[in-house]
Scaffold this active site. Structure first.
Site, short mmCIF file in Angstrom:
data_model
loop_
_atom_site.label_atom_id
_atom_site.label_comp_id
_atom_site.label_asym_id
_atom_site.label_seq_id
_atom_site.Cartn_x
_atom_site.Cartn_y
_atom_site.Cartn_z
CB CYS A 186 42.92 44.09 32.32
SG CYS A 186 43.75 45.69 32.76
CG HIS A 240 40.89 45.22 36.91
ND1 HIS A 240 41.79 45.44 37.70
CD2 HIS A 240 41.37 45.61 35.76
CE1 HIS A 240 42.88 45.88 37.10
NE2 HIS A 240 42.80 45.94 35.98
#
Lengths: 345, 345
Positions: A132, A252
């Site tokens: 990710c 994130h």
């Protein structure tokens, strides 16, 4: 997509945090599905998941689950992929794997469509979905790589707990409530479920994601270093990463310092980013506009801002890159790959 | 400290987050005090604060407040320092200022005792206490600077809300409760109280601390860049900073990449750090031990871990530095300076 071929799709890990998002995206994107097969461990088999007004019953994933499957999306952990993906390939399915099992395998393409969509066709049955934190960084840096070249990247991450799964989300919210009530956090899951030591994530920052290697870096950090080189197709790009878990649910964030090979104009950089596929430039300091995890949550795009020339190195840039780690960082990148496969056929 | 001179001490901003810690430290350290004068804005005057079993009534700070004061500790904002510190100096007090008002003034020493304690004696009435995020970084890097030299620092911060004052702590806790209850966060204070746009800090990461400059950096980032050069006494040290607020109450964390001028051995680096004054090495990946904000909160030391040689540059190190931003980052550094002054006299 009228008159288009319809596909038999399998989702392995259908009840997990990423699996749920994959199913939701297949529905939202109106993916050309003939049959949707939802697979999981024996423990979750029998669960019913709504899909396009119907209910699909989750079945236990076994080596025999993939007969007739065209595309299998795996997100049930590396061990499950290693155990089952070869069977799926033998049954004729193309596997899109969200785990790290095959990412660094030289025969397996590691694909971020905005960066190396051409690699999809080189697959030998399995296409790996990158980590990710890597995906959002390389997707953002690709237009700068193409225009100026990149010699070095130094990245520090601010990663959401959802990257560690649904249990970690619950853990962080539970701990937050406990600490707000004046109680102990009683950490139970993070930083790494399978390791003995647990740390409080509520109102804290944990500089460990995944296990440590002998070189002092974590697996997560090494993924960012190695996967970036492979996806960009350039082993000469130097990457340093420090990966940190913070108490955010979705999204994130990354503080990225990047040294370019050629001189650049910051306004041109911003234009390149604003025009890049899948990238949204949010960069207006005067109006206090920059990417935020809370804004990126639920979105498919990657957001970049705080773009500024480094004061110490005129060939370097600093920027702030944010994306929903379960979407572009996992489920959406995988479904994007599936869409490219569907279009090709 | 028997037979030692006793000092008349004034604390300006006595009811603020840092002022409270200064008073607590003066008590804990048994600072040789003759009279303690607690000063604040007119709004907080009259508040009674316990000190060594007695109560001290806070008075309004005015230009006439400093008669007979030996040492005045200021932490009431740059405007208050600019308005009152010159009067304190005229009255004969030595001012230790926690604000940014005089930090970059060439006539004002900017002191972190572990780094440049010798500068204290060069004061002309005012000694500046550096920015919180700068202090913990330079205190940690000083032994490496002395042994190897430092050419470049790239730092990304994970800063606690207490750095923005007591109101920001309350704001973050209030927002956390609201979001956990399914309500809107209704941001009201952060990122910058005096600016119009507010962002949610609960379960988020805000890449803005203080106002933006035309170069795209924030004041906080420029403080780290400029103050590091001044404290180290070396304008050749290149510094890049990205400063980020995260939902932590006490304790700033920093991901620091540092390029040294000479070859080094990582074990020697760890020994230098472990032996450095005020620094605690917490670095055992096998046992998942590294500095954490929740562990550093309430402590006077600066904690460093995740020390590892960079994989892309053998002359570079990565590390993770954590300290209580209200203590070593503010109140304790100021009281340390006061202790050095007391010992000298």
């Amino acid at each position: 997509m009228s008159n288009q071929k319809l596909f038999n799709i399998a989702v392995v890990g259908a009840t997990g945090a990423v699996g749920e998002q994959i199913i939701r995206l297949l529905e939202q994107r109106n993916f050309p599905i003939k049959e949707l097969k939802l697979l999981s461990s024996a423990r979750s088999a029998g669960v019913k998941i709504p899909f396009k007004g119907q209910e699909v019953t989750v079945q236990e994933a076994t080596p025999d689950s993939f007969e007739g499957v065209d595309i299998a999306l795996f997100s049930a952990g590396g061990d499950v992929t290693k155990a089952l993906a070869p069977h799926a390939v033998n049954a004729g399915a193309i596997c899109i794997d969200n785990t790290s099992a095959y990412r660094m395998d030289p025969d397996t393409p590691l694909v971020v469509p905005e960066v190396n969509v051409d690699k999809i066709n080189e697959h030998k049955g399995i296409i790996a979905n990158p980590n990710c934190s890597t995906i959002q960084m390389v997707a953002t840096l690709k237009p700068l790589y193409d225009r100026y070249g990149i010699s070095r990247i130094i990245v520090s991450t601010y990663q959401a707990v959802s990257g560690a799964g649904a249990k970690a989300i619950h853990e962080m919210l539970r701990q937050s409530k406990e600490v707000l009530a004046g109680n102990d956090a009683n950490p139970d899951i993070l930083p790494v479920g399978s390791l003995p030591v647990k740390h409080q994530i509520a109102f804290n920052a944990i500089p460990q994601i995944d296990k440590f290697l002998d070189n002092g870096f974590t697996n997560e950090e090494m993924k960012m270093i190695l996967e970036t080189k492979k996806i960009m197709g350039d082993e000469s790009i130097e990457v340093t990463a420090t990966c940190v878990r913070i108490p955010v649910v979705y999204g994130h964030s990354e503080s990225v310092y990047v040294e370019l090979k050629e001189d650049f104009d910051v306004e041109e950089v911003k234009t390149l980013l604003a025009d890049a596929p899948g990238i949204v430039l949010v960069d207006n300091p005067a109006e206090q506009q920059y990417p935020l995890a809370t804004d990126a949550a639920g979105k498919l795009e990657t957001f970049v801002g705080r773009v500024r020339r480094d004061l110490s190195n005129p060939k370097a840039l600093n920027m702030w890159i944010v994306s929903d780690n379960l979407l572009k960082g996992a489920a959406w990148n995988a479904v994007q790959i599936a869409e490219y496969i569907a279009i090709e056929q």
